[in-house]
Design an enzyme around this catalytic site. Structure first.
Site, PDB file in Angstrom:
ATOM      1  N   CYS A 172      -2.714   8.719   3.153  1.00 26.70           N
ATOM      2  CA  CYS A 172      -2.056   8.333   1.814  1.00 26.70           C
ATOM      3  C   CYS A 172      -3.324   8.558   0.601  1.00 26.70           C
ATOM      4  CB  CYS A 172      -1.907   6.836   2.097  1.00 26.70           C
ATOM      5  SG  CYS A 172      -3.235   6.053   2.832  1.00 26.70           S
ATOM      6  N   GLU A 203       0.760  -1.161  -0.102  1.00 24.91           N
ATOM      7  CA  GLU A 203       0.117   0.134   0.028  1.00 24.91           C
ATOM      8  C   GLU A 203       0.810   1.172   0.085  1.00 24.91           C
ATOM      9  OE1 GLU A 203      -3.107  -0.319  -0.267  1.00 24.91           O
ATOM     10  OE2 GLU A 203      -3.098  -2.573   0.051  1.00 24.91           O
TER      11      GLU A 203
HETATM   12  P1  NAP Z   1       8.534   4.824   4.440  1.00 26.23           P
HETATM   13  O1  NAP Z   1       9.571   5.761   4.724  1.00 26.23           O
HETATM   14  O2  NAP Z   1       8.450   4.107   3.312  1.00 26.23           O
HETATM   15  O3  NAP Z   1       8.382   3.773   5.756  1.00 26.23           O
HETATM   16  C1  NAP Z   1       7.217   2.878   5.708  1.00 26.23           C
HETATM   17  C2  NAP Z   1       7.784   1.643   6.634  1.00 26.23           C
HETATM   18  O4  NAP Z   1       8.899   0.978   6.265  1.00 26.23           O
HETATM   19  C3  NAP Z   1       8.172   2.177   8.040  1.00 26.23           C
HETATM   20  O5  NAP Z   1       7.716   1.371   8.985  1.00 26.23           O
HETATM   21  C4  NAP Z   1       9.773   1.993   8.050  1.00 26.23           C
HETATM   22  O6  NAP Z   1      10.213   1.788   9.069  1.00 26.23           O
HETATM   23  C5  NAP Z   1       9.682   0.860   7.169  1.00 26.23           C
HETATM   24  N1  NAP Z   1      11.096   0.653   6.476  1.00 26.23           N
HETATM   25  C6  NAP Z   1      11.738   1.556   5.867  1.00 26.23           C
HETATM   26  N2  NAP Z   1      12.943   0.866   5.455  1.00 26.23           N
HETATM   27  C7  NAP Z   1      12.907  -0.340   5.599  1.00 26.23           C
HETATM   28  C8  NAP Z   1      13.624  -1.588   5.241  1.00 26.23           C
HETATM   29  N3  NAP Z   1      14.811  -1.388   4.818  1.00 26.23           N
HETATM   30  N4  NAP Z   1      13.307  -2.483   5.873  1.00 26.23           N
HETATM   31  C9  NAP Z   1      12.076  -2.732   6.725  1.00 26.23           C
HETATM   32  N5  NAP Z   1      11.400  -1.786   6.759  1.00 26.23           N
HETATM   33  C10 NAP Z   1      11.755  -0.492   6.399  1.00 26.23           C
HETATM   34  O7  NAP Z   1       7.019   5.510   4.729  1.00 26.23           O
HETATM   35  P2  NAP Z   1       6.671   6.363   5.843  1.00 26.23           P
HETATM   36  O8  NAP Z   1       7.377   7.828   5.766  1.00 26.23           O
HETATM   37  O9  NAP Z   1       6.426   5.754   7.063  1.00 26.23           O
HETATM   38  O10 NAP Z   1       5.102   6.925   5.363  1.00 26.23           O
HETATM   39  C11 NAP Z   1       4.543   7.898   4.431  1.00 26.23           C
HETATM   40  C12 NAP Z   1       4.425   7.219   3.110  1.00 26.23           C
HETATM   41  O11 NAP Z   1       3.671   6.069   3.228  1.00 26.23           O
HETATM   42  C13 NAP Z   1       3.777   8.246   2.249  1.00 26.23           C
HETATM   43  O12 NAP Z   1       4.348   8.175   0.908  1.00 26.23           O
HETATM   44  C14 NAP Z   1       2.372   7.825   2.182  1.00 26.23           C
HETATM   45  O13 NAP Z   1       1.573   7.995   0.723  1.00 26.23           O
HETATM   46  C15 NAP Z   1       2.470   6.390   2.274  1.00 26.23           C
HETATM   47  N6  NAP Z   1       1.302   5.770   3.109  1.00 26.23           N
HETATM   48  C16 NAP Z   1       0.457   4.819   2.252  1.00 26.23           C
HETATM   49  C17 NAP Z   1      -0.744   4.476   2.924  1.00 26.23           C
HETATM   50  C18 NAP Z   1      -1.495   3.225   2.248  1.00 26.23           C
HETATM   51  O14 NAP Z   1      -2.289   2.726   2.733  1.00 26.23           O
HETATM   52  N7  NAP Z   1      -1.392   3.050   0.787  1.00 26.23           N
HETATM   53  C19 NAP Z   1      -1.051   4.670   4.151  1.00 26.23           C
HETATM   54  C20 NAP Z   1      -0.061   5.367   4.909  1.00 26.23           C
HETATM   55  C21 NAP Z   1       0.860   6.106   4.250  1.00 26.23           C
HETATM   56  P3  NAP Z   1      11.234   3.081   9.846  1.00 26.23           P
HETATM   57  O15 NAP Z   1      10.143   4.073  10.165  1.00 26.23           O
HETATM   58  O16 NAP Z   1      11.780   2.619  11.068  1.00 26.23           O
HETATM   59  O17 NAP Z   1      12.181   3.372   8.834  1.00 26.23           O
END
Ligand code: NAP
Length: 672
Positions: A294, A255
């Site tokens: 999102c 997602e």
């Molecule tokens: P993100 O930086 O991509 O992180 C998402 C998750 O992935 C976090 O738990 C992060 O943990 C983890 N992660 C990062 N690198 C990783 C790795 N190498 N191995 C395992 N896990 C890893 O996104 P975010 O900044 O938290 O969220 C914002 C984004 O999410 C926006 O682009 C938004 O559009 C999207 N979003 C989408 C939805 C949907 O339902 N489609 C819902 C909400 C948000 P850490 O924080 O510890 O790095």
């Protein structure tokens, strides 16, 4: 406070300090986070061995009842979650969406699980498939729970909802979860998991938590594990290509971010109810959760001749917005989750500005009771991109209170612009014109996971553009990740394996616990209506006496019901009908007549008939035909909390030649 992980039944705190997490409003340190020292392979093994085994010893209804009890338990303690949520910059309304929205989602699963799932770990998918001439080689698709662990990686913006909307369907399917919240707001997920573990309501091993990095967790995934990822497309794509995920065909649901659009119909004029709705919805999507959703509207696609009016109305509303510390009751928009997030949004806005103009930037807005330097506050920004083909507005996500107006000339262009987002989670169309609604909906649907058509008729009860609902699918094609979550009970099936079972009807009956056409029946001496729920066996049956239909029967039924359709009453007209050779019996008469044949009338354990399923009339019945009913106990669903269970009976009506004239399931409630 150092955040802990919950691994293999123990709370674990990293020895050394970790990343410092800061309060979104004040900038003060809130917690430290690190997963150092965790044995990730052991967590997976523990989840599979302890959690998976325990969960598969329960039935879906028992698991649904655990979710229900847990939902109630958490609602009673919700205020501690609200208090903790303040550190994320959320207003009370933002936190409500996250906390009560998350618990509510779990409760929807608790209820749907009991209403729509069987109370057994084998779940039929579709009808029995007849694949042989005599019917002695047959097939049935079934679902069974996967035997691995559901790894659930979440974004920072919904630390409660994000966890529960993934955990509940997986748990209901019978899979344990390892939850990994985004570090920025992991303090709230950690508190939630603490409450859940303290409740003692879930079987050991069904839930584990990683606060901090996932280390080598993904290296140990097998084909029985799943990964549910929510976050940025960049991280998602990286994880989806992890060697263990690729090599072991690990189910990976993504997602991701999405440049959701909302289209103002070309019929909507300023001053109309729909115009007001459009403006209100756009402002709401920009400001709820400070735009960190999102599903928020990033691209507002409006008729070219309405752009100025929309800009003016939206700016006027934004100008009245009160931003600041959510502890102040006048505040309507809080802060972004942290300074890092704000820096990221501002960097993305710079990219958008390369080909867009700023219409509203919050100049003159003052912060209430807030520290502008250390708090992650940001005024909403409204941009306009007048020549948007190839522009950054179709590429760049500014994950904050930012939207861009894009003009269109006709419906075709509006659809083409929407598609330039390359796949979105949610879209909306605001129009009062059904033809415009149909044109836009058909054009947009292939590019969207969810579409809202908003007009003044639905506005009062509408849940809005950006609200995912447990009942409806959440996810979208392309950029949005290409996966699906939620969608009611559909979401549970992502954690189960579908298998096409082939064999004789007797074997399929034994395996599935559902009587299959062609399987043996037990013609018991005692009428099955005399048996209590537990005594009834699948295949217990009655072959009834016979009854010959007369013209007088057909006329009497017409008299009683008032149904004088020509095919029952007029011989010549019935003959002219391509399907009949003369007057035919009413189908509803056959159903009533069948009940007259199979029912055992005396008071007994059968409490009620609550409906029929799959009723089909297979051949016409004429006066002079002789009918008989084969009535067979097909499936039983034990109700955990009631004194009765549901019993489904295969009901087959045959004529004097043995041909089936009607087939259906009779649904009854039978006392335990
Ligand atoms: P993100 O930086 O991509 O992180 C998402 C998750 O992935 C976090 O738990 C992060 O943990 C983890 N992660 C990062 N690198 C990783 C790795 N190498 N191995 C395992 N896990 C890893 O996104 P975010 O900044 O938290 O969220 C914002 C984004 O999410 C926006 O682009 C938004 O559009 C999207 N979003 C989408 C939805 C949907 O339902 N489609 C819902 C909400 C948000 P850490 O924080 O510890 O790095």
């Amino acid at each position: 406070m150092k955040l802990s992980s919950y691994a293999a039944g123990e709370w674990h705190q990293a020895a050394a300090g970790g990343q410092v997490l800061r309060h979104a409003i004040t900038g003060a340190p809130v917690a430290e986070i690190s997963s150092q020292g965790l044995d990730f392979a052991d967590m997976l093994a523990w989840g599979r061995r302890v959690g998976g085994t325990a969960l598969r010893q329960t039935t879906p209804h028992q698991r649904a009842l655990m979710l229900k009890a847990l939902g109630k338990y958490l609602l009673e303690r919700k205020e501690v979650l609200y208090e903790c949520s303040k550190a994320s910059g959320a207003t009370r309304t933002d936190s409500w969406v996250d906390i009560e929205g998350g618990i509510g989602t779990m409760l929807v699963y608790a209820s749907k699980g009991r209403r729509e799932m069987p109370n057994s770990n084998i779940w039929l998918d579709g009808p029995q498939e007849q694949i042989s001439r005599t019917g002695q080689f047959s097939a049935q698709h079934v679902y069974t729970p996967l035997e691995g662990v559901a790894v659930q990686i979440n974004a920072f913006n919904f630390p409660v909802w994000g966890m529960l909307e993934k955990f509940a369907p997986a748990f209901l399917a019978g899979m344990p979860g390892i939850v990994k919240p985004a570090s920025q707001t992991a303090y709230l997920t950690e508190l939630l998991v603490r409450l859940i573990i303290e409740s003692g309501l879930l079987p050991a091993g069904s839930l584990q938590l990683i606060c901090g990095s996932t280390g080598d967790l993904l290296d140990h995934l097998t084909c029985q594990d799943t990964v549910g990822f929510t976050g940025s497309a960049w991280t998602g794509q990286k994880l989806r290509q992890h060697p263990a995920v690729v090599q072991n065909s690990v189910r990976f649901a993504m997602e991701a971010d999405s440049l959701n659009c909302s289209i103002l119909g070309r019929d909507v004029a300023p001053g109309s109810a729909e115009f007001e709705l459009y403006v209100k919805e756009l402002v709401r999507e920009m400001t709820v959760k400070a735009g960190q959703k999102c599903t928020a509207i990033r691209r507002a696609i409006v008729p070219a001749n309405r752009l100025e009016a929309v800009a003016e109305a939206v700016s006027a509303r934004l100008d009245r917005l009160v931003i600041g510390n959510p502890d102040d009751s006048t505040v309507r928009m809080g802060a972004l989750a942290g300074l890092e997030q704000r820096a990221d949004v501002l960097a993305q806005v710079d990219k958008l500005r390369a080909d867009s103009e700023v219409l509203f930037s919050g100049e003159g807005l003052t912060l209430v009771d807030a520290d502008a330097e250390n708090g992650a506050f940001m005024a909403p920004m409204l941009l306009a991109c007048r020549e948007s083909v190839g522009a950054s507005v179709h590429e760049v996500e500014a994950f904050g209170p930012v939207s861009t107006l894009i003009p269109y000339a006709d419906d075709e262009e509006a659809i083409a612009l929407a598609a330039m987002g390359k796949g979105s989670l949610a879209g909306s169309i605001v129009t009062a014109d059904p033809d415009i609604a149909r044109t836009l909906a058909l054009g947009l649907a292939p590019w969207h996971g969810r579409l809202l058509v908003l007009d003044s008729a639905s506005a009062k009860e509408s849940t809005g553009h950006g609200t995912p609902l447990a009942h409806l699918v959440h996810g979208g094609p392309g950029r949005a990740g290409g996966s699906e979550e939620l969608g009611g009970i559909r979401g549970v099936k992502h954690y189960m394996q579908r298998t096409a079972l082939q064999g004789s009807p007797d074997m399929l009956t034994a395996i599935t616990g559902t009587w299959m056409q062609g399987a043996s029946r037990q013609l018991v001496d005692e009428h099955p209506f005399r048996k209590r729920f537990d005594a009834l066996a699948i295949g217990d049956a009655v072959i009834t006496d016979k009854r010959t239909i007369t013209l007088a029967d057909i006329e009497a039924f017409a008299e009683l019901s008032g149904d004088r359709f020509y095919a029952h009453m007029d011989e010549a007209a019935a003959k002219r009908n391509p399907f009949f050779e003369g007057r035919v019996a009413h189908g509803y008469f056959l159903v009533s007549l069948a009940a007259g044949l199979f029912v055992d009338p005396d008071e007994g354990p059968v409490l009620a008939n609550y409906g029929l399923d799959h009723l089909r009339f297979a051949a016409p019945v004429y006066a002079g035909d002789t009918l008989q009913v084969q009535f067979t106990c097909k499936h039983k669903v034990r109700r955990e909390t009631e004194d009765y269970g549901e019993v489904r009976w295969d009901t087959t009506i045959v004529n004097q030649d043995g041909a089936v004239v009607a087939n259906y399931d009779v649904l009854t409630l039978v006392a335990k």
